[in-house]
Design a protein around this motif. Structure first.
Motif: not given
Ligand SMILES: [Zn+2]
Length: 175
Positions: A89-92, A130-132, A158, A160, A162, A166
């Motif tokens: 997820h974002t902001d992990c 890096e997430l992806d 991923v 999100d 916010k 997904t």
């Protein structure tokens, strides 16, 4: 009793009062497993559409497939699941530090013997920059692992934090 313990008791009382899912069987009905992060902002059932009894959900810091492999093998070999979805997820939090930072924090807060234990175990906190890429790495790890059979369907996603949405992370071409 702590306030949190009281909260559990109260919630349990209310939940059990109208509970009617006692007939569910042990193996997940939809035969899949989700690996996701322990992040408090993720509600896997609601966000990913998981009904009670349908799937295994393995959570850990970062939604690491490497850390989850023990549960994945049990899920597949003993309880018959045939699909894995890896959802980071974002902001992990795992994007925010490196192993050396975690090692220093342990030394500072828990002392040199704790730090020595990490070193002796070559302990990897499995952070990622890096997430992806991290999602694709985990998908690749599962595809390449001899512990996961060929026929298992594996995908990466991923979430999100916010928007609550997904999205799919494209598969890396297989070499
Ligand atoms: Zn996270």
């Amino acid at each position: 009793m702590s306030a949190i313990q009281k909260k559990l008791e109260a919630a349990s009382e209310q939940y059990a009062a109208s509970f009617d899912k006692g007939h569910l069987i042990l193996p997940p009905a939809k035969k899949y497993l989700v690996v996701t992060c322990m992040d408090a902002r993720i509600d896997p059932a609601a966000a990913f559409g998981i009904e009670l009894g349908d799937a295994h959900v393995v959570r850990n810091a970062g939604g690491s497939a490497i850390e989850a492999i023990r549960s994945i093998v049990i899920s597949q070999q003993l309880l018959g699941t045939t699909e894995v979805l890896v959802v980071k997820h974002t902001d992990c939090g795992m994007l925010t530090f490196k192993n050396r930072d975690a090692y220093s924090r342990v030394r500072e807060h828990l002392g040199p013997p704790a730090h020595a234990e990490l070193t002796a175990r070559s302990f990897d906190f499995l952070p990622f920059p890096e997430l992806d890429e991290a999602v694709a790495d985990d998908v690749e790890f599962l595809r390449d692992s001899r512990l996961v059979p060929e026929h298992v369907t594996i995908s990466g996603w991923v979430y999100d934090v916010k928007s609550g949405k997904t999205r799919r992370v494209p598969d890396r071409p297989r070499v």
